[in-house]
Design an enzyme around this catalytic site. Structure first.
Site, mmCIF file in Angstrom:
data_model
loop_
_atom_site.group_PDB
_atom_site.id
_atom_site.type_symbol
_atom_site.label_atom_id
_atom_site.label_comp_id
_atom_site.label_asym_id
_atom_site.label_seq_id
_atom_site.Cartn_x
_atom_site.Cartn_y
_atom_site.Cartn_z
ATOM 1 N N LYS A 19 -5.853 2.691 -2.764
ATOM 2 C CA LYS A 19 -5.077 2.091 -1.682
ATOM 3 C C LYS A 19 -5.900 1.969 -0.395
ATOM 4 O O LYS A 19 -5.740 0.999 0.359
ATOM 5 C CB LYS A 19 -3.808 2.917 -1.429
ATOM 6 C CG LYS A 19 -2.788 2.843 -2.557
ATOM 7 C CD LYS A 19 -2.278 1.422 -2.772
ATOM 8 C CE LYS A 19 -1.099 1.385 -3.724
ATOM 9 N NZ LYS A 19 -0.594 0.008 -3.947
ATOM 10 N N TYR A 65 -5.437 7.839 -6.338
ATOM 11 C CA TYR A 65 -4.460 6.887 -5.808
ATOM 12 C C TYR A 65 -4.846 6.452 -4.404
ATOM 13 O O TYR A 65 -4.884 5.255 -4.094
ATOM 14 C CB TYR A 65 -3.078 7.537 -5.802
ATOM 15 C CG TYR A 65 -1.991 6.663 -5.227
ATOM 16 C CD1 TYR A 65 -1.472 5.602 -5.961
ATOM 17 C CD2 TYR A 65 -1.465 6.898 -3.956
ATOM 18 C CE1 TYR A 65 -0.469 4.784 -5.441
ATOM 19 C CE2 TYR A 65 -0.469 6.095 -3.426
ATOM 20 C CZ TYR A 65 0.027 5.042 -4.182
ATOM 21 O OH TYR A 65 1.014 4.236 -3.663
ATOM 22 N N SER A 79 0.853 -1.175 0.000
ATOM 23 C CA SER A 79 0.000 0.000 0.000
ATOM 24 C C SER A 79 0.899 1.238 0.000
ATOM 25 O O SER A 79 1.850 1.312 -0.772
ATOM 26 C CB SER A 79 -0.932 -0.038 1.206
ATOM 27 O OG SER A 79 -1.796 1.074 1.217
#
Length: 282
Positions: free
Chosen positions: A151, A147, A133
């Protein structure tokens, strides 16, 4: 004991460093890469290394990748979902296709590989799943919404996974690095800048574009930390990596706890009067 690792995105950066660290410890590595030629040097130098052409976003190909590892090495001990990239831009600048692509790469692809690998791990009563991650998987800031969304999703999915597979001897670790010299920042995708967000995101865009090659994190050291933890008995659910990750995550958790404390009485007032405390199985 010689173990077998599957590592996605192993052609460069932290994935390659993890492959080298595992090989140095005498383990086998199956690298899942778009182009096996990018790791031909590792195949030549290490008999315990093999590479398979694989697109992580092709979820239907996941069982074939797992079977390739079983055919070559006989077992799978560690699965590292490492492949990743990022889009930098405001929420209004990131389109559906870009957001879906990141979700496919960071959530749906890893999920498919985990599902494919778990029957073998459960059957042997052991296995470790490493989910790469980011500190951006726990905290976010302007310009990285897509993004971080992907994650954050990976982390929530993986936390649930960890509880489900623990009774079978399978472990899960979510790695949350700060900035490492992996080439990640050199391959960022930037949206077309909208003047509306110029003042808000100008500094973020400049920082993200200019940091490559100056990151504090050493991928070799990170890889050794990860491989050492995998070899040990005490595997954390989450591993922050790098001084910045420690500082930023600690501060974020502290702010969150302070806010819960400040709003606790107001939050409790939303319940029906006289209700007993909730009881859950976990």
């Amino acid at each position: 004991m010689t173990t077998t690792w599957i590592i996605t995105g192993a052609s460069r950066g932290l994935g390659r460093s993890l492959a080298l660290a595992a090989l140095a410890n005498g383990h086998n590595v199956l690298a899942a890469v778009r182009d096996p030629e990018t790791v031909a040097d590792l195949a030549t130098a290490h008999p315990g290394f093999a590479a398979v052409a694989h697109d992580v976003t092709d979820t239907e190909a996941a069982p074939g990748l797992v079977q390739a590892a079983l055919d070559r090495f006989g077992r799978i001990d560690v699965l590292v979902n490492n492949a990743g990239r990022a889009v930098v831009g405001a929420v209004e600048e990131v389109g559906d296709a870009q957001l879906r692509d990141l979700m496919a790469l960071h959530l749906f692809g890893p999920a498919a590989l985990v599902r494919a690998a778990l029957p073998s791990m459960r059957a042997q009563g052991s296995g470790t799943i490493i989910q790469m991650s980011s500190q951006g998987g726990r905290i976010s800031f302007p310009g990285v919404s897509a993004y971080s969304a992907s994650k954050f999703a990976l982390e929530g999915w993986s936390e649930s996974l960890a509880g489900e597979v623990a009774p079978f001897g399978v472990r899960v670790m979510i790695v949350e690095p700060s900035r490492f010299r992996t080439g990640f920042h050199g391959a960022l995708e930037f949206t077309e800048a909208d003047a509306v967000y110029g003042d808000t995101l100008a500094a973020v865009r400049a920082d993200m574009a200019g940091v490559d090659g100056r990151q504090e994190g050493d991928p070799g050291k990170a890889a050794r930390i990860i491989t050492d933890l995998v070899a040990g008995e005490d595997l954390p659910l989450r591993l922050p990596l790098g001084a910045e990750a420690v500082a930023r995550l600690y501060a974020a958790h502290r702010r969150g706890l302070d806010e819960i404390e400040r709003l606790a009485d107001l939050a409790r007032s939303a319940d029906f009067e006289g209700m007993a405390p909730s009881v859950r199985p976990v």
